[in-house]
Design a protein around this motif. Structure first.
Motif, PDB file in Angstrom:
ATOM      1  N   VAL A 317       0.774  -0.696  -0.118  1.00 57.84           N
ATOM      2  CA  VAL A 317       0.321  -0.007  -0.263  1.00 57.84           C
ATOM      3  C   VAL A 317       1.174   1.156   0.084  1.00 57.84           C
ATOM      4  CG1 VAL A 317      -1.526   1.230   1.345  1.00 57.84           C
ATOM      5  CG2 VAL A 317      -1.719  -0.920   1.112  1.00 57.84           C
ATOM      6  N   LYS A 318       0.879   1.869  -0.757  1.00 59.64           N
ATOM      7  CA  LYS A 318       2.037   2.834  -1.639  1.00 59.64           C
ATOM      8  C   LYS A 318       0.964   4.323  -0.881  1.00 59.64           C
ATOM      9  CE  LYS A 318       3.401   5.687  -4.864  1.00 59.64           C
ATOM     10  NZ  LYS A 318       3.914   5.877  -6.494  1.00 59.64           N
ATOM     11  N   PHE A 319       1.660   5.169  -0.109  1.00 61.25           N
ATOM     12  CA  PHE A 319       1.222   6.584   0.290  1.00 61.25           C
ATOM     13  C   PHE A 319       1.761   7.761  -0.342  1.00 61.25           C
ATOM     14  CE2 PHE A 319       2.586   4.180   3.490  1.00 61.25           C
ATOM     15  CZ  PHE A 319       2.910   5.094   4.533  1.00 61.25           C
ATOM     16  N   ALA A 320       2.210   9.293  -0.843  1.00 58.10           N
ATOM     17  CA  ALA A 320       2.599  10.265  -0.725  1.00 58.10           C
ATOM     18  C   ALA A 320       2.306  10.811  -0.442  1.00 58.10           C
ATOM     19  CB  ALA A 320       3.002  10.120  -2.175  1.00 58.10           C
ATOM     20  N   ILE A 321       2.565  12.133  -0.329  1.00 64.30           N
ATOM     21  CA  ILE A 321       2.492  13.732  -0.640  1.00 64.30           C
ATOM     22  C   ILE A 321       2.894  14.270  -1.758  1.00 64.30           C
ATOM     23  CG2 ILE A 321       3.170  15.497   0.836  1.00 64.30           C
ATOM     24  CD1 ILE A 321       3.284  14.045   2.961  1.00 64.30           C
ATOM     25  N   HIS A 322       2.095  14.725  -2.568  1.00 64.67           N
ATOM     26  CA  HIS A 322       1.804  16.064  -3.645  1.00 64.67           C
ATOM     27  C   HIS A 322       1.999  17.396  -3.511  1.00 64.67           C
ATOM     28  CE1 HIS A 322       1.628  17.731  -7.862  1.00 64.67           C
ATOM     29  NE2 HIS A 322       0.022  18.133  -7.802  1.00 64.67           N
TER      30      HIS A 322
END
Length: 483
Positions: A317-322
Protein backbone atom coordinates in the motif's frame (compact mmCIF):
# COMPACT_ATOMS: atom_id res chain seq x y z
CA UNK A 1 8.12 -15.64 -22.90
CA UNK A 2 10.13 -15.34 -26.17
CA UNK A 3 13.18 -13.20 -25.85
CA UNK A 4 14.02 -10.14 -27.92
CA UNK A 5 17.33 -8.35 -28.24
CA UNK A 6 16.83 -4.61 -28.48
CA UNK A 7 19.54 -2.53 -30.10
CA UNK A 8 23.01 -3.69 -31.08
CA UNK A 9 26.66 -3.03 -30.38
CA UNK A 10 27.64 -1.34 -27.12
CA UNK A 11 24.05 -0.34 -26.41
CA UNK A 12 22.48 -3.77 -26.63
CA UNK A 13 20.42 -4.41 -23.52
CA UNK A 14 18.85 -7.69 -22.57
CA UNK A 15 15.55 -7.27 -20.79
CA UNK A 16 13.47 -9.69 -18.84
CA UNK A 17 9.79 -9.42 -17.92
CA UNK A 18 8.85 -7.88 -14.61
CA UNK A 19 6.52 -9.74 -12.29
CA UNK A 20 6.79 -7.73 -9.11
CA UNK A 21 5.77 -4.36 -7.76
CA UNK A 22 8.89 -2.39 -6.98
CA UNK A 23 10.80 -0.49 -9.68
CA UNK A 24 11.84 -3.30 -12.04
CA UNK A 25 15.08 -4.60 -13.48
CA UNK A 26 13.23 -5.00 -16.72
CA UNK A 27 12.28 -6.62 -19.73
CA UNK A 28 12.51 -8.47 -23.13
CA UNK A 29 15.11 -10.73 -24.85
CA UNK A 30 15.80 -12.64 -28.11
CA UNK A 31 14.20 -12.86 -31.59
CA UNK A 32 13.34 -9.57 -33.35
CA UNK A 33 9.67 -9.04 -34.09
CA UNK A 34 8.56 -8.85 -37.76
CA UNK A 35 7.87 -5.42 -39.19
CA UNK A 36 4.28 -4.26 -39.10
CA UNK A 37 2.28 -3.77 -42.31
CA UNK A 38 1.84 -0.16 -41.11
CA UNK A 39 5.41 0.45 -42.25
CA UNK A 40 4.89 -0.87 -45.79
CA UNK A 41 3.21 2.18 -47.38
CA UNK A 42 6.40 4.23 -47.52
CA UNK A 43 9.98 3.18 -48.17
CA UNK A 44 12.54 3.81 -45.46
CA UNK A 45 14.03 6.59 -47.60
CA UNK A 46 10.67 8.37 -47.83
CA UNK A 47 10.06 8.39 -44.10
CA UNK A 48 11.10 11.20 -41.81
CA UNK A 49 13.53 10.04 -39.14
CA UNK A 50 12.92 10.97 -35.50
CA UNK A 51 15.35 10.52 -32.62
CA UNK A 52 13.75 10.49 -29.17
CA UNK A 53 16.02 11.06 -26.18
CA UNK A 54 14.44 9.40 -23.16
CA UNK A 55 12.43 6.17 -22.96
CA UNK A 56 9.99 6.99 -20.16
CA UNK A 57 6.31 7.82 -20.51
CA UNK A 58 6.79 10.88 -22.75
CA UNK A 59 9.42 9.28 -24.99
CA UNK A 60 7.87 5.83 -25.37
CA UNK A 61 4.34 7.11 -25.95
CA UNK A 62 5.62 9.56 -28.58
CA UNK A 63 7.54 6.80 -30.35
CA UNK A 64 4.45 4.60 -30.49
CA UNK A 65 2.25 7.43 -31.79
CA UNK A 66 4.75 8.27 -34.54
CA UNK A 67 5.23 4.65 -35.58
CA UNK A 68 1.49 4.02 -35.82
CA UNK A 69 1.22 6.64 -38.55
CA UNK A 70 3.61 4.68 -40.78
CA UNK A 71 5.34 7.93 -41.75
CA UNK A 72 8.40 7.86 -39.51
CA UNK A 73 11.42 5.83 -38.55
CA UNK A 74 11.99 6.13 -34.81
CA UNK A 75 15.02 5.56 -32.61
CA UNK A 76 14.85 5.97 -28.83
CA UNK A 77 17.94 6.31 -26.67
CA UNK A 78 18.08 6.42 -22.87
CA UNK A 79 20.78 6.98 -20.23
CA UNK A 80 19.81 3.98 -18.08
CA UNK A 81 21.54 0.59 -18.35
CA UNK A 82 18.20 -1.25 -18.11
CA UNK A 83 14.83 -0.05 -19.37
CA UNK A 84 12.48 1.27 -18.20
CA UNK A 85 14.96 3.17 -16.03
CA UNK A 86 14.57 2.02 -12.45
CA UNK A 87 14.77 5.60 -11.19
CA UNK A 88 12.39 7.24 -13.67
CA UNK A 89 9.22 8.74 -12.23
CA UNK A 90 7.22 6.57 -14.63
CA UNK A 91 8.83 3.37 -13.31
CA UNK A 92 6.69 2.91 -10.24
CA UNK A 93 4.35 0.40 -8.66
CA UNK A 94 1.37 2.65 -9.28
CA UNK A 95 0.17 6.08 -10.34
CA UNK A 96 -3.18 7.74 -9.77
CA UNK A 97 -5.47 7.84 -12.80
CA UNK A 98 -8.21 10.43 -12.31
CA UNK A 99 -9.93 13.16 -14.24
CA UNK A 100 -10.66 15.27 -11.18
CA UNK A 101 -9.21 18.61 -12.27
CA UNK A 102 -10.25 22.22 -11.87
CA UNK A 103 -8.54 22.89 -15.22
CA UNK A 104 -10.96 21.90 -17.97
CA UNK A 105 -8.23 21.02 -20.48
CA UNK A 106 -6.66 18.47 -18.17
CA UNK A 107 -10.07 17.17 -17.05
CA UNK A 108 -11.12 16.52 -20.66
CA UNK A 109 -7.84 14.87 -21.65
CA UNK A 110 -7.78 12.74 -18.50
CA UNK A 111 -11.34 11.55 -19.09
CA UNK A 112 -10.40 10.53 -22.63
CA UNK A 113 -7.34 8.77 -21.22
CA UNK A 114 -9.43 6.73 -18.76
CA UNK A 115 -11.51 5.32 -21.62
CA UNK A 116 -8.26 4.17 -23.24
CA UNK A 117 -6.84 2.83 -19.98
CA UNK A 118 -9.96 0.66 -19.70
CA UNK A 119 -9.76 -0.44 -23.33
CA UNK A 120 -6.03 -0.98 -23.90
CA UNK A 121 -4.47 -1.62 -20.48
CA UNK A 122 -6.49 -4.42 -18.97
CA UNK A 123 -4.75 -5.90 -15.93
CA UNK A 124 -2.57 -2.78 -15.70
CA UNK A 125 -5.26 -0.20 -14.99
CA UNK A 126 -7.55 -0.77 -11.98
CA UNK A 127 -10.73 1.31 -11.74
CA UNK A 128 -11.03 1.37 -7.96
CA UNK A 129 -12.81 4.73 -7.88
CA UNK A 130 -11.54 7.89 -6.21
CA UNK A 131 -12.56 9.68 -3.01
CA UNK A 132 -11.76 13.40 -3.20
CA UNK A 133 -11.72 15.11 0.20
CA UNK A 134 -11.68 18.73 1.33
CA UNK A 135 -14.65 20.45 -0.32
CA UNK A 136 -15.74 21.95 3.00
CA UNK A 137 -12.74 24.20 3.62
CA UNK A 138 -12.75 27.91 2.83
CA UNK A 139 -9.13 27.84 1.70
CA UNK A 140 -7.86 28.09 -1.84
CA UNK A 141 -7.61 24.28 -1.83
CA UNK A 142 -11.25 23.95 -0.83
CA UNK A 143 -12.30 26.39 -3.54
CA UNK A 144 -10.28 24.40 -6.07
CA UNK A 145 -11.94 21.19 -4.89
CA UNK A 146 -15.38 22.71 -5.44
CA UNK A 147 -14.46 23.68 -9.02
CA UNK A 148 -13.16 20.18 -9.58
CA UNK A 149 -16.42 18.69 -8.33
CA UNK A 150 -18.39 20.97 -10.66
CA UNK A 151 -16.31 19.69 -13.59
CA UNK A 152 -17.01 16.02 -12.89
CA UNK A 153 -20.45 15.95 -11.24
CA UNK A 154 -22.21 15.21 -14.53
CA UNK A 155 -20.50 11.81 -14.71
CA UNK A 156 -22.92 8.99 -13.79
CA UNK A 157 -22.15 7.70 -10.33
CA UNK A 158 -20.35 10.79 -9.03
CA UNK A 159 -21.77 11.47 -5.58
CA UNK A 160 -21.34 14.29 -3.08
CA UNK A 161 -20.51 12.84 0.35
CA UNK A 162 -22.08 15.09 2.98
CA UNK A 163 -21.91 13.03 6.18
CA UNK A 164 -19.13 11.16 8.00
CA UNK A 165 -20.90 7.84 7.38
CA UNK A 166 -21.10 8.49 3.63
CA UNK A 167 -17.37 9.28 3.52
CA UNK A 168 -16.29 6.27 5.58
CA UNK A 169 -18.67 4.12 3.56
CA UNK A 170 -16.63 4.85 0.44
CA UNK A 171 -13.27 4.59 2.19
CA UNK A 172 -14.32 1.16 3.50
CA UNK A 173 -16.82 -0.21 0.95
CA UNK A 174 -17.44 -3.48 2.81
CA UNK A 175 -17.26 -1.91 6.26
CA UNK A 176 -14.35 -4.12 7.34
CA UNK A 177 -11.54 -1.55 7.18
CA UNK A 178 -10.97 0.68 10.23
CA UNK A 179 -11.17 4.34 9.21
CA UNK A 180 -10.35 7.48 11.14
CA UNK A 181 -13.08 9.62 12.64
CA UNK A 182 -14.38 12.05 10.03
CA UNK A 183 -15.25 15.58 11.23
CA UNK A 184 -18.95 16.34 10.97
CA UNK A 185 -18.30 19.40 8.80
CA UNK A 186 -16.28 17.52 6.17
CA UNK A 187 -17.56 17.34 2.61
CA UNK A 188 -16.04 15.02 0.02
CA UNK A 189 -17.13 13.34 -3.19
CA UNK A 190 -16.90 9.94 -4.83
CA UNK A 191 -15.97 9.46 -8.47
CA UNK A 192 -16.29 5.86 -9.71
CA UNK A 193 -14.40 6.68 -12.92
CA UNK A 194 -10.79 6.65 -11.85
CA UNK A 195 -8.28 4.51 -10.02
CA UNK A 196 -4.65 3.59 -10.53
CA UNK A 197 -2.25 2.06 -13.03
CA UNK A 198 0.75 -0.21 -12.57
CA UNK A 199 3.08 2.39 -14.02
CA UNK A 200 6.18 0.34 -14.85
CA UNK A 201 4.08 -2.31 -16.54
CA UNK A 202 2.31 0.33 -18.64
CA UNK A 203 5.64 1.63 -20.00
CA UNK A 204 6.72 -1.94 -20.64
CA UNK A 205 3.55 -2.46 -22.68
CA UNK A 206 4.50 0.53 -24.85
CA UNK A 207 7.88 -1.08 -25.55
CA UNK A 208 6.14 -4.31 -26.53
CA UNK A 209 4.24 -2.36 -29.21
CA UNK A 210 7.14 -0.19 -30.38
CA UNK A 211 9.48 -3.05 -31.33
CA UNK A 212 7.12 -4.86 -33.77
CA UNK A 213 6.48 -1.53 -35.52
CA UNK A 214 10.18 -1.17 -36.28
CA UNK A 215 11.16 1.19 -33.49
CA UNK A 216 14.72 0.91 -32.19
CA UNK A 217 15.41 1.19 -28.48
CA UNK A 218 18.88 1.67 -27.00
CA UNK A 219 20.01 1.82 -23.38
CA UNK A 220 23.35 3.11 -22.02
CA UNK A 221 23.10 6.20 -24.22
CA UNK A 222 23.19 9.35 -22.11
CA UNK A 223 22.80 12.76 -23.75
CA UNK A 224 26.04 14.78 -23.66
CA UNK A 225 25.69 17.46 -26.36
CA UNK A 226 23.73 18.59 -29.39
CA UNK A 227 25.08 18.32 -32.92
CA UNK A 228 24.43 21.73 -34.47
CA UNK A 229 25.00 22.37 -38.16
CA UNK A 230 23.87 25.36 -40.23
CA UNK A 231 21.86 26.82 -37.37
CA UNK A 232 19.84 23.69 -36.58
CA UNK A 233 20.13 20.57 -34.47
CA UNK A 234 20.96 17.52 -36.58
CA UNK A 235 21.42 15.02 -33.78
CA UNK A 236 23.03 14.37 -30.40
CA UNK A 237 26.24 12.96 -28.98
CA UNK A 238 26.11 10.61 -26.04
CA UNK A 239 28.67 10.49 -23.24
CA UNK A 240 30.50 7.60 -24.91
CA UNK A 241 31.15 9.78 -27.98
CA UNK A 242 28.67 8.20 -30.37
CA UNK A 243 26.60 10.38 -32.67
CA UNK A 244 22.88 9.88 -33.32
CA UNK A 245 21.37 11.84 -36.19
CA UNK A 246 17.80 12.31 -37.42
CA UNK A 247 15.52 14.76 -39.21
CA UNK A 248 13.77 15.68 -35.95
CA UNK A 249 14.95 15.38 -32.33
CA UNK A 250 12.52 15.08 -29.42
CA UNK A 251 14.04 15.43 -25.94
CA UNK A 252 12.00 13.64 -23.26
CA UNK A 253 14.53 13.44 -20.44
CA UNK A 254 12.11 14.03 -17.57
CA UNK A 255 13.60 15.27 -14.32
CA UNK A 256 17.10 15.21 -15.88
CA UNK A 257 16.08 17.94 -18.36
CA UNK A 258 16.77 21.14 -16.43
CA UNK A 259 20.32 20.30 -15.30
CA UNK A 260 21.63 18.76 -18.52
CA UNK A 261 24.38 21.03 -19.91
CA UNK A 262 23.40 20.08 -23.48
CA UNK A 263 20.08 21.89 -23.02
CA UNK A 264 21.42 24.99 -21.28
CA UNK A 265 19.90 28.16 -22.67
CA UNK A 266 17.01 26.40 -24.41
CA UNK A 267 14.61 26.77 -21.49
CA UNK A 268 13.85 29.92 -19.49
CA UNK A 269 15.77 29.90 -16.22
CA UNK A 270 13.75 28.14 -13.53
CA UNK A 271 10.93 26.98 -15.82
CA UNK A 272 11.65 23.31 -15.07
CA UNK A 273 13.23 22.04 -11.85
CA UNK A 274 13.89 18.51 -10.63
CA UNK A 275 11.95 18.13 -7.36
CA UNK A 276 11.91 15.05 -5.15
CA UNK A 277 8.50 14.00 -3.86
CA UNK A 278 8.14 11.72 -0.87
CA UNK A 279 6.67 8.22 -1.03
CA UNK A 280 6.33 5.37 1.45
CA UNK A 281 4.68 1.97 1.37
CA UNK A 282 3.62 -0.64 3.91
CA UNK A 283 3.40 -4.38 3.33
CA UNK A 284 0.16 -6.21 4.07
CA UNK A 285 -0.07 -9.88 4.94
CA UNK A 286 -2.62 -12.11 3.20
CA UNK A 287 -5.35 -11.47 5.76
CA UNK A 288 -4.85 -7.70 5.51
CA UNK A 289 -4.83 -7.87 1.71
CA UNK A 290 -8.24 -9.49 1.76
CA UNK A 291 -9.53 -6.84 4.15
CA UNK A 292 -8.17 -3.83 2.24
CA UNK A 293 -8.55 -5.11 -1.33
CA UNK A 294 -11.58 -2.93 -2.19
CA UNK A 295 -10.46 0.45 -0.83
CA UNK A 296 -10.36 3.34 -3.34
CA UNK A 297 -7.72 5.85 -4.27
CA UNK A 298 -8.06 8.72 -1.79
CA UNK A 299 -6.60 12.19 -2.05
CA UNK A 300 -7.01 15.42 -0.14
CA UNK A 301 -7.61 19.03 -1.17
CA UNK A 302 -6.85 20.11 2.37
CA UNK A 303 -3.42 21.64 1.75
CA UNK A 304 -1.52 18.46 2.67
CA UNK A 305 -1.15 17.03 -0.85
CA UNK A 306 -1.66 13.55 0.62
CA UNK A 307 -2.95 10.62 -1.42
CA UNK A 308 -3.07 6.86 -1.00
CA UNK A 309 -3.70 3.73 -3.04
CA UNK A 310 -5.38 0.36 -2.71
CA UNK A 311 -2.98 -2.58 -2.23
CA UNK A 312 -1.09 -3.97 -5.20
CA UNK A 313 -1.25 -7.66 -6.05
CA UNK A 314 1.66 -8.30 -3.67
CA UNK A 315 0.07 -6.34 -0.84
CA UNK A 316 2.01 -3.08 -0.97
CA UNK A 317 0.00 0.00 0.00
CA UNK A 318 1.69 3.15 -1.25
CA UNK A 319 0.98 6.62 0.09
CA UNK A 320 2.58 9.90 -0.88
CA UNK A 321 2.56 13.68 -0.75
CA UNK A 322 2.17 15.78 -3.89
CA UNK A 323 3.96 18.88 -2.68
CA UNK A 324 6.47 21.51 -3.65
CA UNK A 325 9.17 18.90 -3.12
CA UNK A 326 12.88 18.84 -2.37
CA UNK A 327 15.75 19.96 -4.60
CA UNK A 328 19.31 18.70 -4.84
CA UNK A 329 22.43 20.93 -4.80
CA UNK A 330 23.37 20.10 -8.41
CA UNK A 331 19.83 20.09 -9.74
CA UNK A 332 19.99 16.39 -10.63
CA UNK A 333 17.76 13.68 -9.16
CA UNK A 334 19.30 11.70 -6.31
CA UNK A 335 18.28 8.13 -7.14
CA UNK A 336 19.03 4.42 -6.95
CA UNK A 337 21.27 4.73 -10.03
CA UNK A 338 23.53 7.25 -8.27
CA UNK A 339 26.38 5.17 -6.73
CA UNK A 340 27.20 7.86 -4.16
CA UNK A 341 23.57 8.05 -3.04
CA UNK A 342 23.36 4.27 -2.69
CA UNK A 343 26.61 4.12 -0.73
CA UNK A 344 25.41 6.87 1.62
CA UNK A 345 22.10 5.10 2.14
CA UNK A 346 23.77 1.79 3.02
CA UNK A 347 26.54 3.21 5.18
CA UNK A 348 24.16 5.37 7.20
CA UNK A 349 21.27 2.90 7.27
CA UNK A 350 18.78 5.50 6.10
CA UNK A 351 15.89 5.60 3.66
CA UNK A 352 15.38 8.03 0.79
CA UNK A 353 13.05 10.63 2.35
CA UNK A 354 13.46 13.13 5.22
CA UNK A 355 12.29 12.41 8.75
CA UNK A 356 9.77 15.25 8.54
CA UNK A 357 8.24 13.68 5.43
CA UNK A 358 8.01 10.25 7.04
CA UNK A 359 6.26 11.84 10.02
CA UNK A 360 3.87 13.76 7.74
CA UNK A 361 3.07 10.65 5.70
CA UNK A 362 2.28 8.62 8.82
CA UNK A 363 0.20 11.43 10.29
CA UNK A 364 -1.84 11.84 7.11
CA UNK A 365 -2.35 8.09 6.75
CA UNK A 366 -3.60 7.99 10.35
CA UNK A 367 -6.36 10.41 9.28
CA UNK A 368 -7.56 7.92 6.67
CA UNK A 369 -6.53 4.36 7.63
CA UNK A 370 -5.06 4.51 11.16
CA UNK A 371 -4.26 0.79 11.25
CA UNK A 372 -1.91 1.17 8.28
CA UNK A 373 -0.22 4.24 9.77
CA UNK A 374 1.07 2.05 12.61
CA UNK A 375 2.68 -0.55 10.37
CA UNK A 376 6.41 -0.62 9.64
CA UNK A 377 7.35 1.15 6.43
CA UNK A 378 8.51 -1.41 3.88
CA UNK A 379 10.27 1.08 1.66
CA UNK A 380 10.61 4.78 0.93
CA UNK A 381 11.27 6.49 -2.36
CA UNK A 382 11.95 9.97 -3.60
CA UNK A 383 10.02 10.30 -6.84
CA UNK A 384 11.68 13.02 -8.90
CA UNK A 385 9.34 15.27 -10.87
CA UNK A 386 10.24 17.23 -13.95
CA UNK A 387 8.51 20.08 -12.23
CA UNK A 388 6.96 23.34 -13.41
CA UNK A 389 5.62 25.57 -10.65
CA UNK A 390 2.16 25.96 -12.17
CA UNK A 391 1.83 22.30 -13.19
CA UNK A 392 1.53 23.01 -16.94
CA UNK A 393 3.73 20.84 -19.15
CA UNK A 394 6.37 21.95 -21.63
CA UNK A 395 5.80 20.58 -25.15
CA UNK A 396 7.34 22.94 -27.66
CA UNK A 397 10.00 23.60 -30.24
CA UNK A 398 13.16 25.33 -29.09
CA UNK A 399 14.96 28.08 -31.01
CA UNK A 400 16.18 25.27 -33.26
CA UNK A 401 13.53 24.28 -35.84
CA UNK A 402 14.24 20.53 -35.58
CA UNK A 403 14.49 20.25 -31.78
CA UNK A 404 11.41 19.81 -29.60
CA UNK A 405 11.40 19.40 -25.82
CA UNK A 406 8.62 17.49 -24.06
CA UNK A 407 9.02 17.61 -20.29
CA UNK A 408 7.62 19.21 -17.15
CA UNK A 409 5.16 16.45 -16.24
CA UNK A 410 4.94 18.01 -12.76
CA UNK A 411 3.77 14.88 -11.02
CA UNK A 412 0.43 14.57 -12.79
CA UNK A 413 1.27 13.56 -16.38
CA UNK A 414 1.33 9.77 -16.10
CA UNK A 415 -2.44 9.35 -16.11
CA UNK A 416 -2.39 10.85 -19.62
CA UNK A 417 -0.09 8.11 -20.98
CA UNK A 418 -2.70 6.79 -23.49
CA UNK A 419 -2.97 10.23 -25.16
CA UNK A 420 0.39 11.82 -24.32
CA UNK A 421 2.20 10.49 -27.38
CA UNK A 422 -0.48 11.85 -29.70
CA UNK A 423 -0.25 15.28 -28.05
CA UNK A 424 3.53 15.41 -28.50
CA UNK A 425 3.30 14.08 -32.07
CA UNK A 426 0.74 16.75 -32.95
CA UNK A 427 3.04 19.46 -31.61
CA UNK A 428 5.91 17.96 -33.64
CA UNK A 429 3.69 18.09 -36.74
CA UNK A 430 2.34 21.56 -35.84
CA UNK A 431 -1.22 20.24 -35.64
CA UNK A 432 -1.80 20.59 -31.88
CA UNK A 433 -4.81 22.71 -30.92
CA UNK A 434 -3.69 26.36 -30.71
CA UNK A 435 -4.75 26.88 -27.10
CA UNK A 436 -2.75 23.81 -26.01
CA UNK A 437 0.24 24.95 -28.03
CA UNK A 438 0.01 28.22 -26.12
CA UNK A 439 -0.51 26.50 -22.76
CA UNK A 440 2.60 24.29 -23.09
CA UNK A 441 4.94 26.73 -24.82
CA UNK A 442 8.57 27.06 -23.71
CA UNK A 443 8.80 30.83 -23.72
CA UNK A 444 6.47 31.63 -20.88
CA UNK A 445 6.55 32.81 -17.32
CA UNK A 446 4.75 30.15 -15.28
CA UNK A 447 2.02 31.09 -12.86
CA UNK A 448 3.20 31.62 -9.31
CA UNK A 449 1.53 28.47 -7.94
CA UNK A 450 0.07 25.14 -8.94
CA UNK A 451 -3.63 25.13 -7.89
CA UNK A 452 -3.06 21.74 -6.26
CA UNK A 453 0.06 22.82 -4.34
CA UNK A 454 -0.82 26.31 -3.19
CA UNK A 455 1.21 27.77 -0.34
CA UNK A 456 3.93 25.12 -0.59
CA UNK A 457 7.63 26.01 -0.85
CA UNK A 458 10.48 23.90 -2.19
CA UNK A 459 13.25 22.88 0.20
CA UNK A 460 16.79 21.71 -0.41
CA UNK A 461 17.30 18.08 0.56
CA UNK A 462 19.41 17.74 3.72
CA UNK A 463 20.98 14.28 3.82
CA UNK A 464 21.59 14.54 7.56
CA UNK A 465 17.83 14.63 8.06
CA UNK A 466 16.94 11.46 6.15
CA UNK A 467 14.76 9.01 8.06
CA UNK A 468 16.67 6.08 9.50
CA UNK A 469 15.65 2.49 8.87
CA UNK A 470 14.96 2.15 12.56
CA UNK A 471 12.51 5.05 12.35
CA UNK A 472 10.85 3.42 9.37
CA UNK A 473 10.25 0.24 11.34
CA UNK A 474 9.14 2.10 14.49
CA UNK A 475 10.82 -0.55 16.63
CA UNK A 476 8.06 -3.03 15.77
CA UNK A 477 8.46 -6.41 14.15
CA UNK A 478 8.42 -5.63 10.44
CA UNK A 479 7.05 -7.57 7.51
CA UNK A 480 9.46 -7.46 4.58
CA UNK A 481 8.21 -6.20 1.26
CA UNK A 482 7.94 -8.99 -1.27
CA UNK A 483 10.34 -8.09 -4.05
Amino acid sequence: MPSVTIGCGPSTQVFQPIHHDLPPRLFFQDTPYPRSPLNSTLTMAQKESVLIVGAGEFGASTALSLLKTGKYTVTIIDRAPVLPAIDAASTDINKVVRWDYSDRDYAKLARESIDLWNKDFKGIYHQSGVVVRGLHTNSFDGHNAKITYDNVKGEPGVKLLSTPSEITGKLSPRGVVPTATVPSEERSYWNPVGGWAWAAKAVEKLYEQIIPLGGKLYSNAELASLIIENGDVKGVRTVDGREWKADKIVVCTGSWTAANPALRGLLPEGLITATGQTIAAVQLDEEEMEKYKDIPVSFNFDGSGFYSFPPTHTGLVKFAIHGAGFTSPNGLPRTHLDPQACTYTEQNQVGWIPKESLHALRKQMSLVYPELAKKPVAYTRMCWYSDVVDGDWVIDYTKYPSLLIAAGGSGHAFKFLPVMGDLIRKRLENTLEPHLTQKWRINRTPAAEDPQRTGMARKQLDLSQLATRKEMVLGETGVSARL
